[in-house]
Design a protein around this motif. Structure first.
Motif, mmCIF file in Angstrom:
data_model
loop_
_atom_site.group_PDB
_atom_site.id
_atom_site.type_symbol
_atom_site.label_atom_id
_atom_site.label_comp_id
_atom_site.label_asym_id
_atom_site.label_seq_id
_atom_site.Cartn_x
_atom_site.Cartn_y
_atom_site.Cartn_z
ATOM 1 N N VAL A 1 0.860 -1.186 0.000
ATOM 2 C CA VAL A 1 0.000 0.000 0.000
ATOM 3 C C VAL A 1 0.896 1.236 0.000
ATOM 4 O O VAL A 1 1.630 1.464 0.958
ATOM 5 N N ALA B 1 -8.095 2.482 -2.645
ATOM 6 C CA ALA B 1 -9.179 2.511 -1.669
ATOM 7 C C ALA B 1 -10.535 2.708 -2.322
ATOM 8 O O ALA B 1 -11.503 2.000 -2.007
ATOM 9 N N GLN C 1 -1.884 5.745 -1.836
ATOM 10 C CA GLN C 1 -3.081 4.922 -1.604
ATOM 11 C C GLN C 1 -3.573 5.077 -0.168
ATOM 12 O O GLN C 1 -4.772 5.099 0.098
ATOM 13 N N MET D 1 -6.921 -3.797 0.505
ATOM 14 C CA MET D 1 -5.867 -3.062 -0.220
ATOM 15 C C MET D 1 -4.513 -3.725 -0.015
ATOM 16 O O MET D 1 -3.722 -3.885 -0.942
#
Lengths: 96, 494
Positions: free
Chosen positions: B384, B420, B388, B413
């Protein structure tokens, strides 16, 4: 005045990996003392406020840029070694 | 903070100083143009200078000088505009010159200070006596052949900074904190990558012990420690050995020792007969290293914000707790991630930086670190990204999802690497903020629970939680809790 004795000569020789026969130590000590004595004459000169001289000519240290310009010559590097294996220098085993 | 070794005849304290060898981040070596990259085939990154062929002359690498100056500036040290290279003479198979070019009397960097954070707002200053530039040696391998030691000169001539501390360290923890802090500073400014497992940074530890109030005892030097854990352990083991030796009537001999982590002991490395006598003298192949104030100021101008300054800013301007700020700034990679995250969150949410700073920090140190730890990953390979993460947090800020749903979204995620917004859309997790829709649900729930309603109206205020729970359940957790509370109370009280 510094004085080099026989034991000091033996020690310096060992640190430098130079083999010197026992009967040569005493004469060598004499020679070294002569050299040191000669250089020590300089102590008669007042050198307060005089910087150590790094070179007799007025030049500055040369710098280079950070670039890879050398290497990649393993054969040349290993060429003079008595023994090498798999790209390594092979030396008598060093054990600590 | 004190660290006491309890002996049979009394207590001893320890005195520790460290020498950290940090490989300068440079493309080529200190005095030659061969490469420094890690992991190349043996002897392929060796020039005739590095192999010490007769007649070869060293030429200094400007970048190594610049990085040493930057490192000195980063610890507030004196920078010496004139320094001198000396030869340190000794014989070893991986030192082809028979001497190491180092700096003895006149190093490039003079005294400075590294400040340690010992927790609970306690700091301790450790003096740095000097930093000097020197060459690394080659690498010997003793276990590849029964009769031979194999030597690889790829490291020979690589630039090292030797960072020498004062004997200010009094506990194994301080030693570990010192190495950690120095590594952090080096990584911030990029003068060394700090990778101890690749040998780019290693430590020699000087340990002595004394009874309270006594002068310094004789020290032993433990060489070549390649992890912070070993730094701590070797000090504990060596201090114990010295105390036992003294109490048995022996004397500590100044010597170099080796730490064996498997056996948990230190062993003498060099025989006493070969007592170290390096016979330093100025290298006649190199003139003094000189530069002017402009060179120093140009180096200073390239310094980034350092960890201590960043931490203060995070506390004072962003309102983070001292602890959280300390965690974030400890590693440059983490601090960088946080700042990208925060910037992106401010842009996405159009909110004031200070108002979202703690939320971003909590998500990073809680959710993301937790998940990374569990997955055995580091911030460098997080699935991630900071962008993000900001997108996710912005969705909470604008009320699209609740904090609880956000945790669900984050898990997806982390597993899939999806954004998201995409996850929220795909899973239909969008928060319901439509008052009409929520009102209808509330009405239904009140109607279905007449008993609870009567009890609430009879004075059991706490039952409002029951109704909120029912609404959330009916909406699959997607109802906006703020909207629910606002609508529910008037209806119950009506």
């Amino acid at each position: 005045m510094s004085h080099i004795d026989k034991a000091t000569v033996a020690k310096i020789a060992r640190l430098s990996r130079i083999k010197i026969e026992d009967d040569k130590l005493e004469p060598l000590a004499g020679e070294l003392n002569n050299i040191l004595g000669w250089v020590e004459q300089l102590e008669e000169v007042n050198t307060d406020n005089v910087l150590p001289m790094a070179s007799v000519v007025d030049v500055k240290l040369r710098w280079r840029t950070d670039e890879v310009t050398d290497g990649g010559k393993r054969d040349s590097v290993l060429k003079n070694s008595p023994n090498h294996e798999y790209g390594f220098f092979a030396v008598p085993k060093v054990i600590e | 903070m004190t660290y006491i070794v309890h002996g049979a005849t009394g207590d001893f304290e320890i005195v520790v100083g460290l020498e950290i060898h940090a490989q300068v981040s440079s493309n080529s070596k200190l005095f030659s143009g061969s490469a420094t990259a890690f992991g190349a085939d043996p002897n392929t990154q060796v020039s005739l200078v590095d192999a010490a062929m007769p007649g070869m002359l060293p030429t200094i690498n400007a970048e190594c000088v610049r990085q040493a100056v930057r490192t000195g500036l980063a610890i507030g040290a004196v920078i010496n505009k004139r320094s001198v290279f000396d030869r340190k003479n000794y014989f070893y198979a991986d030192l082809p010159q028979g001497y190491q070019i180092s700096q003895f009397k006149d190093p490039i960097v003079g005294p400075g200070v590294v400040t340690l954070d010992m927790g609970d707002g306690v700091t301790k200053d450790i003096g740095v006596e000097r930093i000097h530039l020197e060459q690394d040696a080659g690498k010997s391998m003793h276990d590849q052949h029964p009769q031979y030691t194999y030597v690889d000169l790829n490291r020979s001539g690589v630039a090292l900074m030797e960072i020498v501390s004062d004997p200010d360290i009094r506990t194994p923890e301080e030693a570990a904190a010192y190495v950690t802090k120095v590594r952090s500073i080096l990584r911030y400014i990029g003068s060394c990558d700090g990778n101890m497992d690749q040998g780019s940074m290693r430590a020699d530890v000087n340990v002595s012990v004394r009874r309270a109030g006594e002068p310094y005892g004789t020290r032993c030097e433990i060489k070549n420690l390649n992890s912070i854990k070993f730094v701590r352990q070797s000090i504990e083991v060596e201090a114990r050995r010295q105390v036992d030796l003294i109490e048995d009537g022996g004397t500590v001999v100044q010597e170099t020792r080796l730490f064996d982590p498997v056996k948990g002991e230190t062993r003498s490395l060099r025989s006493k007969e070969d007592a170290q006598d390096y016979r330093y003298f100025p290298d006649p192949d190199l003139l003094p290293l000189e530069f002017d104030d402009a060179f120093i100021e140009a180096a200073r101008a390239t310094l980034p914000e350092l960890p201590d300054a960043k931490r203060t800013r995070f506390v004072e301007e962003l309102g983070l707790s001292d602890y959280t700020a300390g965690v974030l700034v400890a590693e440059k990679a983490q601090a960088d991630f946080y700042e990208v995250l925060l910037d992106a969150l401010v842009t996405a949410s159009k909110k004031d930086m200070a108002s979202v700073a703690s939320k971003a920090a909590n998500w990073l140190t809680g959710d993301l670190y937790g998940a990374l730890n569990k997955a055995g990953k580091s911030i460098a390979d997080t699935p991630v990204s900071a962008g993000q993460g900001a997108e996710l947090l912005a969705l909470i800020e604008d009320g699209t999802i609740s904090g609880r749903i956000a945790k669900e979204v984050f898990e997806v995620m982390f597993e899939t690497g999806k954004g998201a917004g995409v996850v929220v859309e795909e899973k239909g997790l969008k928060q319901v903020s439509d008052t009409g829709e929520i009102e209808a649900i509330i009405d239904g729930i009140i109607e279905a629970n007449p008993n609870q309603l009567a009890q609430y109206r009879g004075g059991k205020d706490k039952l409002i939680g029951f109704f909120v729970g029912q609404v959330m359940k009916a909406t699959g957790g997607k109802a906006n809790p703020g909207v629910v509370n606002k609508l529910l109370k008037p209806k119950l009280d009506a």
